[in-house]
Design a protein around this motif. Structure first.
Motif, mmCIF file in Angstrom:
data_model
loop_
_atom_site.group_PDB
_atom_site.id
_atom_site.type_symbol
_atom_site.label_atom_id
_atom_site.label_comp_id
_atom_site.label_asym_id
_atom_site.label_seq_id
_atom_site.Cartn_x
_atom_site.Cartn_y
_atom_site.Cartn_z
ATOM 1 N N LEU A 54 -6.383 -2.076 -3.045
ATOM 2 C CA LEU A 54 -5.657 -1.557 -1.882
ATOM 3 C C LEU A 54 -6.240 -2.141 -0.599
ATOM 4 O O LEU A 54 -7.048 -1.506 0.090
ATOM 5 C CB LEU A 54 -5.745 -0.029 -1.857
ATOM 6 C CG LEU A 54 -5.190 0.710 -3.074
ATOM 7 C CD1 LEU A 54 -5.373 2.212 -2.905
ATOM 8 C CD2 LEU A 54 -3.722 0.360 -3.315
ATOM 9 N N PRO A 55 -5.842 -3.354 -0.231
ATOM 10 C CA PRO A 55 -6.418 -3.994 0.961
ATOM 11 C C PRO A 55 -6.116 -3.276 2.265
ATOM 12 O O PRO A 55 -6.826 -3.482 3.257
ATOM 13 C CB PRO A 55 -5.806 -5.401 0.944
ATOM 14 C CG PRO A 55 -4.620 -5.299 0.050
ATOM 15 C CD PRO A 55 -4.938 -4.258 -0.958
ATOM 16 N N ALA A 56 -5.107 -2.391 2.281
ATOM 17 C CA ALA A 56 -4.784 -1.654 3.503
ATOM 18 C C ALA A 56 -5.911 -0.713 3.926
ATOM 19 O O ALA A 56 -5.922 -0.230 5.064
ATOM 20 C CB ALA A 56 -3.486 -0.867 3.325
ATOM 21 N N ARG A 57 -6.869 -0.473 3.052
ATOM 22 C CA ARG A 57 -8.002 0.379 3.420
ATOM 23 C C ARG A 57 -8.950 -0.324 4.385
ATOM 24 O O ARG A 57 -9.857 0.295 4.920
ATOM 25 C CB ARG A 57 -8.759 0.817 2.164
ATOM 26 C CG ARG A 57 -7.968 1.780 1.289
ATOM 27 C CD ARG A 57 -8.743 2.171 0.050
ATOM 28 N NE ARG A 57 -8.980 1.030 -0.829
ATOM 29 C CZ ARG A 57 -9.628 1.115 -1.992
ATOM 30 N NH1 ARG A 57 -10.103 2.283 -2.398
ATOM 31 N NH2 ARG A 57 -9.787 0.043 -2.739
ATOM 32 N N GLY A 58 -8.776 -1.618 4.579
ATOM 33 C CA GLY A 58 -9.584 -2.310 5.575
ATOM 34 C C GLY A 58 -10.688 -3.164 4.991
ATOM 35 O O GLY A 58 -10.719 -3.433 3.786
#
Length: 344
Positions: A54-58
Motif C-alpha cells: 500500500l504505497p499510499a501510506r507514504g
C-alpha cells in the motif's frame, strides 16, 4: 472420490509452482488499510494470493523504501525526497520495518490455514541500484563495488524474509517476485545522472543476469522477475534462473523472444488487464481477458492444453492508482479468466 481426483487433475497438478488456471496480483493496491487489502486478496485470488503493498501510506511503503528495508547492514534514510544510504539506522529505517511487520502480521492472521503458493514482492537489485543514492551523491549504479554489496545484502535480506513468511505460514509455499522496472534502462545505459545531462554506463546482460541469479540462488524458492517497461530482457531473466517472467502483454512487440523463452520452460505472468480504467470504460470481462491471452498463445504456436499450466493471469502492473471498485472487479475477472482457460 473419482470426482475429486478429476478436479485435482484439472485444477491442481502442474509442472510449475502454481496451480493450473491461477491468477494473481502484482503487489500494490490503493488505500491505507492493510487488513482490508489483504482480505480482498485472499478472497479474490484464492489460488495464488500475495502480500499486499500500500504505497499510499507514504515513505517506507513505496517500492524503493520498502525494498531497501530488506538490505542487511546497509541502512537507508530519506533525504530531500529520495532514499539514500545512511551511516546508521534511524527513524526512516524503523518506519519501514514497522510497516512491513504490520503487513506480515495481517498476512499471518488471514492466511494461517492457507495451504498453497503465496507470493511476496521486492524490488530487484538493478532497480534498487538505479534508485538509491550513495551517501556521497550519485546513484549506487555508478559504483560496481557498491552494486555488488547491495546485491549480496539484498540476497541475504530476502532469504530471511522468505524464511520468515514460511515460518509464519508453514503449510504454504512461498514465491518471490522481483520487481525490475528499471532493468531495460540499466541494460541500455539510459539511467540519467543527477545532472540529467548524461547517463550511467550500460550494464552487460551477463552481469545483470549474475546479479539476479545471486538473489535466486540465495532465497531457494521460485522467483518471478516482473518488468512492466518496454523491452523486457527475456534472455537475462532466463539466464538468472527465474521460474517466470511477469510482463505487460500490451508492450510485447516481438513474439519470437517470448516464444523461445516459453518453449525453454519459462513461466509467464501475463499482464492482460489495464491497471487504470479509461474514462467511462467498464472493467473487461473474464471472457475478454481469457480470449486475449489464448489468442496470443495461439499466435505463439503452443497447444491450448499447456496454457493454463504455464501462464498466470495478472493485471498489467500494480493497481495502486486505480479506484477501489475497479480493483475488485479486475481481480475477480483475472481469477475467473484463469479458471476459464483451465476448463478449455
Amino acid at each position: 472420490m473419482l470426482r475429486v481426483l478429476v478436479e485435482l487433475g484439472r485444477r491442481g497438478v502442474s509442472d510449475f509452482p502454481w496451480p493450473v488456471g491461477a491468477a494473481t496480483g502484482l503487489g500494490s493496491l490503493p488505500g491505507t488499510d492493510i487488513a482490508e487489502a489483504q482480505r480482498l486478496i485472499m478472497g479474490e485470488l484464492p489460488d495464488l494470493p500475495h502480500l499486499a503493498e500500500l504505497p499510499a501510506r507514504g515513505p517506507g511503503a513505496d517500492m524503493i523504501g520498502r525494498s531497501a528495508g530488506f538490505l542487511v547492514e546497509l541502512p537507508v534514510q530519506l533525504y530531500v525526497g529520495r532514499w539514500q544510504m545512511a551511516l546508521r539506522p534511524g527513524k526512516d529505517q524503523r518506519r519501514i520495518a514497522d510497516l512491513l511487520e504490520r503487513d506480515l502480521d495481517q498476512l499471518t492472521e488471514q492466511a494461517d490455514r492457507y495451504a498453497g503458493p503465496i507470493k511476496v514482492q521486492a524490488a530487484g537489485p538493478w532497480t534498487l541500484a538505479s534508485s538509491l543514492d550513495l551517501a556521497i551523491g550519485g546513484r549506487m549504479l555508478r559504483d560496481a563495488g557498491a552494486v555488488r554489496d547491495l546485491t549480496n545484502s539484498l540476497a541475504e535480506g530476502l532469504r530471511r524474509h522468505v524464511a520468515d513468511v514460511q515460518r509464519r505460514l508453514p503449510r504454504a509455499s512461498v514465491l518471490l517476485q522481483l520487481d525490475e522496472p528499471s532493468l531495460p534502462a540499466v541494460l541500455d545505459g539510459h539511467i540519467p545522472t543527477e545532472s540529467g545531462f548524461s547517463a550511467y554506463r550500460a550494464v552487460d546482460g551477463p552481469d545483470a543476469a549474475t546479479g539476479l541469479r545471486t538473489i535466486v540462488e540465495a532465497v531457494g524458492v521460485p522467483v518471478i522477475v516482473h518488468c512492466c517497461a518496454p523491452g523486457v530482457p527475456l534472455q537475462v531473466v532466463r539466464d538468472a534462473g527465474a521460474a517466470a517472467v511477469a510482463l505487460d502483454l500490451g508492450l510485447v512487440k516481438d513474439l519470437d523472444p517470448l516464444g523461445e523463452a516459453l518453449e525453454a520452460g519459462l513461466g509467464l505472468f501475463a499482464g492482460a488487464v489495464a491497471t487504470v480504467p479509461a474514462p467511462g470504460a467498464r472493467p473487461p470481462t473474464s471472457a475478454k481477458i481469457a480470449d486475449r491471452v489464448s489468442t496470443l498463445w495461439s499466435r505463439l504456436g503452443f497447444s491450448a492444453a499447456r496454457l493454463p499450466e504455464q501462464v498466470v493471469i495478472t493485471p498489467e502492473c500494480g493497481l495502486a492508482g486505480a479506484p477501489q471498485p475497479y480493483v475488485r472487479a479486475v481481480l475477480n475477472a483475472c481469477r475467473d479468466a484463469g479458471r476459464r482457460l483451465a476448463e478449455v
